[in-house]
Design an enzyme around this catalytic site. Structure first.
Site, PDB file in Angstrom:
ATOM      1  N   SER A   1     -25.216 -23.142  73.735  1.00 49.10           N
ATOM      2  CA  SER A   1     -24.773 -24.329  72.998  1.00 49.10           C
ATOM      3  C   SER A   1     -24.016 -25.267  73.916  1.00 49.10           C
ATOM      4  O   SER A   1     -23.365 -24.826  74.879  1.00 49.10           O
ATOM      5  CB  SER A   1     -23.848 -23.849  71.875  1.00 49.10           C
ATOM      6  OG  SER A   1     -23.149 -24.920  71.310  1.00 49.10           O
TER       7      SER A   1
ATOM      8  N   TYR B   1     -16.295 -18.715  68.384  1.00 43.92           N
ATOM      9  CA  TYR B   1     -17.753 -18.872  68.452  1.00 43.92           C
ATOM     10  C   TYR B   1     -18.175 -19.329  69.858  1.00 43.92           C
ATOM     11  O   TYR B   1     -19.060 -18.745  70.481  1.00 43.92           O
ATOM     12  CB  TYR B   1     -18.239 -19.883  67.395  1.00 43.92           C
ATOM     13  CG  TYR B   1     -19.646 -20.357  67.668  1.00 43.92           C
ATOM     14  CD1 TYR B   1     -20.737 -19.510  67.454  1.00 43.92           C
ATOM     15  CD2 TYR B   1     -19.896 -21.645  68.175  1.00 43.92           C
ATOM     16  CE1 TYR B   1     -22.036 -19.937  67.738  1.00 43.92           C
ATOM     17  CE2 TYR B   1     -21.181 -22.066  68.460  1.00 43.92           C
ATOM     18  CZ  TYR B   1     -22.254 -21.222  68.241  1.00 43.92           C
ATOM     19  OH  TYR B   1     -23.526 -21.630  68.531  1.00 43.92           O
TER      20      TYR B   1
ATOM     21  N   LYS C   1     -20.521 -17.564  73.136  1.00 40.74           N
ATOM     22  CA  LYS C   1     -21.633 -18.146  73.908  1.00 40.74           C
ATOM     23  C   LYS C   1     -21.290 -18.124  75.406  1.00 40.74           C
ATOM     24  O   LYS C   1     -22.127 -17.797  76.251  1.00 40.74           O
ATOM     25  CB  LYS C   1     -21.918 -19.581  73.452  1.00 40.74           C
ATOM     26  CG  LYS C   1     -22.448 -19.692  72.033  1.00 40.74           C
ATOM     27  CD  LYS C   1     -23.817 -19.056  71.889  1.00 40.74           C
ATOM     28  CE  LYS C   1     -24.330 -19.085  70.482  1.00 40.74           C
ATOM     29  NZ  LYS C   1     -25.498 -18.233  70.244  1.00 40.74           N
TER      30      LYS C   1
END
Ligand code: NAD
Ligand code: WQD
Length: 357
Positions: free
Chosen positions: A133, A157, A161
């Site tokens: 992302s 989050y 990643k």
């Protein structure tokens, strides 16, 4: 080439990528625990790809399994010989929820990925495409974001990643038989133009486009614009929205690139163009043919004024350039929104999918 295993293949981006891979005549295996998707998507993917019943049976397999379940993963690889590449979409993805439930995010995303890498290694599968992302770029980088920029995050989050990228890079560097592509998505929106598949967030959406779509459908009262006092042309936040079918094509290009490559490489998948919140709302109003109520509220904590990608590397190395514009993204999202509202069995997603905190 053998088959392609899509973890999280029943989700928003996975289902669109599945359609694109089927269009390119590949065989696919969708592995999902349906924690954030519906079982009926598999049939809708096959219909969207215009597969005959025979073709659907021979080219699409479903494995209902959780990446946290090592035995189920080993069984998935054992019962699907000939997996050539894994595209790893599965993961929890809501930034706000990750702040409230960090353990669930680190557990699902990190342990799930480590289990997957272990199962791939045991099964001799050496190619991986990973859903990363734009959130892995540190907030103090100037736009446009280049792949070589400093990485970091501001929420659990994003850290998952960041950490998964690092794990994959280290395993590739150690020459343990893994080659990988890390795809850093900017803001995927839209739906397949046939309208049978699309983004289907549970509850009140956090992201702008699904929120706008629900206001247009009369399911929510008014759009909340998170700040109009940014240093941008109309004062609202600017993002790099990419049509999900462009994103799907980007995955197919990355996977084909990986066929004869070793090592690990990261690519941005965006359009390289910024669109403001107000511009996106206007495009959606044109798509749905009505004015949409909105009000400006305060800035959302953690939001940046402007985020967009430098897309030169994907163009040069993968031969991938996004072609669809904001109008097409909104038209296709609106078509899906209408289908979704009228879809038989649309209560299927009312199951309790809560994650432990
Ligand atoms: P999604 O929630 O629609 O799809 C993810 C799928 O993974 C779901 O079908 C879910 O049921 C499944 N899943 C989750 N945990 C699992 C587990 N432990 N075992 C098996 N299946 C599991 O999300 P999406 O929007 O399609 O995103 C796909 C990937 O792309 C995610 O990794 C996400 O973080 C990443 N990504 C998404 C966006 C975005 O804006 N949608 C942007 C950047 C990156
Ligand atoms: C877009 C713009 C908001 C909602 C997030 C994640 C990112 C990635 C994609 C996974 C911003 C504004 C929003 C609303 C608004 N996901 N907005 N009203 O924040 O760019 O990215 O999704 O990896 O990691 O952070 O996307 O759609 O939430 O916001 O005005 O109700 O819309 O301020 O300018 P974002 P978004």
């Amino acid at each position: 080439m053998g088959s392609i295993l899509l973890t999280g293949g029943a989700g928003y981006i996975g289902s669109h990528t599945a359609v694109e891979l089927l269009r390119r005549a590949y065989h696919i295996i969708i592995l999902d625990n349906f924690s954030n998707s519906m079982r009926s998507v598999i049939d809708r993917v096959c219909r969207t790809a215009a597969l005959s019943e025979t073709d659907a049976k021979s080219r699409v397999s479903l494995v209902e399994a959780d990446l946290l379940d090592k035995a189920a993963l080993a069984e998935a690889f054992a019962s699907s010989p000939g997996v050539d590449v894994v595209i790893h979409f599965a993961g929890l993805k809501a930034v706000g929820e990750s702040v409230e439930k960090p353990w669930a995010y680190y557990h699902n995303n990190l342990v799930g990925t480590l289990n997957l890498l272990g199962a791939m290694n045991a099964a001799g599968v050496s190619r991986l495409v990973f859903s990363s992302s734009a959130t892995v770029y540190r907030a103090d980088n100037p736009v446009p974001y280049y792949e070589g920029y400093a990485l970091g995050s501001t929420n659990p989050y994003g850290w998952t990643k960041f950490m998964i990228e690092q794990i994959i890079r280290d395993i590739c560097a150690a020459n343990e038989g893994l080659s990988a592509v890390l795809l850093r998505y900017f803001n995927p929106i839209g739906a397949h133009p046939d309208g049978l598949i699309g983004e289907d967030p549970k509850g009140i959406p956090n992201n702008l486009l699904p929120y706008v779509a629900k206001v247009a459908a009369g399911e929510l009262d008014e759009i909340r614009i998170f700040g109009d006092d940014y240093d941008t042309p109309d004062g609202t936040g600017v993002r790099d929205y990419i049509h999900v079918m462009d994103l799907a094509e980007g995955h197919a290009s990355a996977m084909e690139y990986l066929q004869d490559r070793k090592g690990c490489c990261a690519f941005n998948l965006g359009t390289g163009r910024g669109t403001s919140v107000r511009e996106l709302i206007r495009a959606f109003e044109t798509a749905c043919g009505k004015r949409l109520p909105s009000k400006v509220v305060g800035r959302r904590a953690g939001d940046l004024p402007v985020v967009y990608a430098n897309v030169d590397l994907a163009a040069k190395v993968l031969g991938f350039t996004a072609s669809r514009g904001i109008e097409e993204m909104c038209d296709d999202a609106w078509r899906w929104q209408q289908y979704r509202a009228a879809m038989p069995g649309n209560t299927e997603d009312q199951e309790d999918n809560s994650t432990p905190s």
